[in-house]
Design an enzyme around this catalytic site. Structure first.
Site, mmCIF file in Angstrom:
data_model
loop_
_atom_site.group_PDB
_atom_site.id
_atom_site.type_symbol
_atom_site.label_atom_id
_atom_site.label_comp_id
_atom_site.label_asym_id
_atom_site.label_seq_id
_atom_site.Cartn_x
_atom_site.Cartn_y
_atom_site.Cartn_z
ATOM 1 N N ARG A 298 0.830 -1.209 0.000
ATOM 2 C CA ARG A 298 0.000 0.000 0.000
ATOM 3 C C ARG A 298 0.863 1.258 0.000
ATOM 4 N NH1 ARG A 298 -5.235 -2.204 3.607
ATOM 5 N NH2 ARG A 298 -5.908 -3.544 1.889
ATOM 6 N N TYR A 442 -6.037 -1.074 -7.035
ATOM 7 C CA TYR A 442 -5.435 -2.310 -6.495
ATOM 8 C C TYR A 442 -4.815 -2.142 -5.109
ATOM 9 C CZ TYR A 442 -0.937 -1.207 -9.056
ATOM 10 O OH TYR A 442 0.205 -0.671 -9.557
ATOM 11 N N GLU A 443 -4.474 -3.267 -4.503
ATOM 12 C CA GLU A 443 -4.035 -3.314 -3.092
ATOM 13 C C GLU A 443 -5.095 -2.761 -2.155
ATOM 14 O OE1 GLU A 443 -1.776 -5.164 -2.582
ATOM 15 O OE2 GLU A 443 -0.675 -5.106 -4.466
ATOM 16 N N GLY A 444 -6.348 -3.061 -2.425
ATOM 17 C CA GLY A 444 -7.446 -2.511 -1.631
ATOM 18 C C GLY A 444 -7.887 -1.208 -2.252
#
Lengths: 603, 603
Positions: A298, A442-444
């Site tokens: 993140r 992406y990545e949450g």
């Protein structure tokens, strides 16, 4: 074609003048040898690598993309990617922040973030190959068995092997509790994994000898939901006892996605067909172990948008100096030319300064977070480590979501500076915008980041982490609040601090019994808190710049224009960007009803 | 793959219930025969054409793009484009709003805007071919000689010939005063044009028999700057006296641009090498004549983003109903499923409602402007025509810039609803976003629109046009201000009206002697005024919906859920989107200094 100049002066400012990274890290035994010259020498060399070796690959990577050979499941990356990666490995860059116990150089993560910012400016698609490896390294470093560490960490640190995160499946992205890939225990203590994964960045490529997949899967006895997910390491080639490449494992790339951007990075569908893996960490506790990698990722994603913001800004400024259209509002500034450079126009300046402020604020926040990461990992005092970890936990969703939203705004403004040429591929500006779009997903997704911030990091601990940040801000205001020359920065900072406190209290009260409130206001809230952190960091940067200017004046030295530019950018930020918070706070006040009142059938 | 359902119910609402288009236009002799049934039948048929014939071409157009044959300078459009255009011509659609004197159907422009909204939803790239023709028709209709009109208007109305606007050159886009293409008068009264034009949309293609280029160029004796530009009509094939195709003219496409989006539309570099043209309007007054086409084109560009917003919304809602991830904030809503559809999540709803509100507000504004256009063209009373023209002049930059900025925000939010799938080409969502990006740039960048609004349309006439809009809003508030059920809409509308008045006065005062002020605040100002117009239209739509609900209740009829949805959307708009104005006004207050203080060398 875009060009790129590593922003070394601003990195020096943030690392040394704002954060005092060397003084802060030298008390840590792991960094006792750190000195400013080493830091700057590494930065300079990293910048040269990014600008000279990686940046020229960015446009070709976008044009060529990756190709899958369906016969042998191999993936070919764009021309030059593999050669550049070989140079990267030869230069020892993958080992920069790795543990000396596994062949790493043991330099601070803060410095590694600077390296990655420059790689991301040069080519986000290329930088993702080493970027994911670094995350896999951190995850195994934290949770791997001694055997796993001995097998995987040295080649990951060396960069001869790369890593991936295999989380998403066709039916589950955000909701990992739904995942179906299963892992069958074998008599020899290994597992056989079967399932399908999608959106696996760098899942297959031709840069490295081996690929180390970190895969989430379910054991046969696993409870449903997220509490039944385990983490496995599944190598592309099973290592022999001597660490050589053994048999080819049954994990294969079956398709590549066609994407809006980051064409140079292979986004793979992966099929596991009884692939051999070993368990990382405890059974059913895989998500917690994977979070080491996800938190790092993140920060990395925020860093991607920081890199894109910086390079888009640089190229938009260059164009605004060259391109001549119309006259300055007050009359011709270049009367000998048929028109003035568009840099004279107020709104062109506004677009440029938006990108500049988001780059400079983003860099300050990124490295501020990086310093917390280094302290959390290596400080000898457990309380210091925990305090740093708490602050990093609070900042991580802000870095991810605020910087990627800002990067989207900033790269779009930089496209706009180019007018019609911004929309044309050859100029390279629209690629920055296309590449930047994935970072909000992406990545949450950024919605997930906002729920993580408000639900878990703020309300989840009764506001303690936020109060800790608030105390730092208050201490700064107490120390510098009487300074006349800082009022432009301290007044709005103090006001926003009060507003965030009120807003947080209001949300805490309203969300009791109204479960939709948190989800309804979280995105607005994250952006407000992002601005609070930026307002704090810009105020601190302004203070440092003003002090430096005074010192230079007192010593009779020539005024360094860097500080004047920093102060202009900070003033632009507080007058033109920070006011967004007024609307966000009003929107948040209105809570959940405007979103939830409409029956689903009416949409 | 995206799907598309023409939003006929909402069009009926705006045309008939909100604006009363038929009652307003029937007093005009040109539209004395207009009736609701005709309008609705045309809409239905147009929607069917857009959805069934054009929409299936959108993805293929993006994938294939256009190709140039460098040997003969011909351009091939994507598979199916030409056949669909032939159907369009066979259906008589190009003639919809054209003058019956030239074979047109003479229907209102308001209705034509509905047709184009649906074509833009179906495929912006395809819709640009007929869209530009329509602009060329209007320009020649207003400024052409009788000969030019007789030659060009019938085939343009019929659609067998298409049109272009040739303005931009490599060194001049916004600043047309710099243009260099020259026109040499010939003994026979024609001109020979020589020069290079870029970014010519639909400049060459295989849809039509002939292409009618409207070209800006300089006469030999022309003064420098914009006061020395003349307008010429330059056909691809020179028409014979009988209107047949004669010799091939020396205007050729030499290259196609590779763009971020609208791949299906040919963006051409055109070389004029002594091409034969005839003068349109007065010498040196070409820009004024071209503005007929540009104003129409600016409405058209706003309409493009309206179309993209609507289609992106529809597909995002469909996905949000299908995709299951996580549980609703208050607990499972579909306990028999592994997860709830993501439509239950507050922030997903917020993203969807953002797009929905921008589509519905945009449609109301577009058709409100369209009605002014029809009145300005055909009202028997000159004062009425002028009043409508003035209001249209005020609204045109708002339609162009506000709707295209909103379209960019909305299509991005709809991509976000899809998560990772939004970034993948196959889903078609990222194409909407890429296509939407150009709309903020061409036909005058949104910065130029804001300068047109604030500098020319507001300050330029001492605020009269704005005051006229303000009187309408005040009249609405006076009439309905006492209604309890409208307070949610009237209170913020009244507040924003006061704020716009104050802000306009402030800018008027501050810009005296500070020439950078207008350019510094214009973009913020346009967005604030855009919200004022939306707040007014949403308040009116809420009033109509509430009245309709009451009427239905009084008559014992079942409640039409359409009105409930309209009210929810309007409430969402005023509570979640309108608050943006608070930040914009604060930003505008800070004026020019934060932008202009920094020395150019410091950027």
């Amino acid at each position: 074609m875009p060009t790129y100049t590593p922003p070394l002066r601003d990195m020096h400012f943030v690392l040394h003048e704002l954060l005092g990274v060397v003084e802060r890290l030298r008390p840590l035994p792991a960094h006792a040898e750190l000195d400013v010259d080493t830091v700057n020498a590494v930065l300079e060399e990293a910048g040269r690598f990014a600008a000279d070796v990686v940046q020229p690959l960015n446009a070709v990577g976008d044009a060529q993309g990756c190709t899958l050979n369906r016969a042998d499941h191999s993936v070919t990356t764009p021309a030059g990617f593999a050669a550049a990666y070989a140079q990267y490995v030869a230069g020892g860059w993958p080992a920069l922040a790795a543990d000396p116990a596994h062949g790493g150089q043991g330099l601070p993560h803060t410095l590694n973030l600077c390296l990655y910012e420059m790689l991301n400016s040069a080519s986000q698609a290329w930088a993702m190959y080493p970027g994911l490896s670094h995350g896999a390294y951190e995850c195994l470093h934290a949770h791997g068995t001694p055997d796993q560490q001995a097998t995987y960490l040295p080649p990951l640190a060396q960069g001869t092997w790369t890593g991936t995160m295999c989380l998403t499946e066709p039916h589950c992205g955000t909701d990992l509790g739904l995942l179906r890939t299963r892992a069958e225990p074998q008599a020899d203590g290994t597992y056989r994994l079967t399932g399908e994964k999608i959106f696996i960045s760098a899942g297959e490529h031709d840069l490295a000898d081996n690929i180390v997949h970190l895969v989430l899967a379910r054991l046969p006895d696993a409870p449903a939901g997220t509490k039944g997910i385990s983490l496995f390491v599944v190598p592309k080639w099973c290592p022999t006892a001597e660490g050589k490449l053994g048999v080819r494992n049954a994990i294969r790339c079956t398709a590549l996605e066609h994407k809006m951007g980051i064409h140079g990075n292979a986004t793979c569908q992966m099929v596991l067909d009884g692939a051999v893996g070993t368990l990382v960490g405890e059974p059913h506790r895989g998500l917690a172990a994977m979070f080491v990698m996800m938190n790092g990722a993140r920060l990395f994603v925020g860093n991607q948008s920081l890199g894109l913001t910086e390079v888009a800004y640089q190229n938009a400024v260059a164009y605004a100096r060259e391109r001549q259209q119309m006259r300055a509002p007050g009359g011709a500034q270049c009367p000998q030319q048929p028109a003035d450079p568009i840099l004279v126009h107020p709104d062109v300046r506004k677009m440029l300064l938006t990108a500049r402020a988001y780059a400079e604020g983003g860099r300050a926040l990124m490295l501020y977070a990086g310093l917390r990461q280094d302290v959390s990992l290596s400080h000898p005092d457990a309380e210091e480590r925990q305090a740093a970890l708490d602050e990093l936990a609070l900042l991580t969703p802000i870095v991810k979501a605020f910087l990627t939203d800002n990067g989207w705004l900033a790269t779009s403004q930089c496209v706009q500076v180019f007018g019609g040429h911004g929309y044309i591929r050859e100029w390279g500006m629209e690629q920055f915008l296309r590449d930047a779009r994935i970072n909000m997903i992406y990545e949450g997704t950024n919605t997930i980041q906002s729920l993580d911030l408000l639900g878990r990091k703020v309300l989840g601990d009764g506001g303690r982490k936020l109060q800790s940040l608030g105390r730092q801000i208050s201490a700064f205001i107490d120390t510098h609040g009487v300074r006349e020359d800082l009022q432009d920065f301290i007044t709005p900072l103090a006001q926003l601090t009060r507003q965030v406190t009120q807003l947080t209290t209001e949300i805490g009260l309203k969300s009791v019994g109204q479960p939709a409130w948190v989800g309804a206001v979280a995105v607005d809230y994250l952006r407000v808190v992002g601005h609070l952190v930026f307002a704090y960091l810009f105020a601190r940067m302004a203070q440092v710049a003003l002090d430096a200017q005074r010192t230079q004046a007192e010593r009779g030295q020539p005024a360094d224009p860097f500080y004047a530019a920093k102060l202009h950018t900070a003033r632009f930020y507080v007058t033109k960007l920070l006011p967004e918070t007024a609307g966000l706070i009003r929107s948040a006040h209105s809570g959940a009803a405007p979103l939830m009142a409409m029956d689903a059938a009416l949409f």
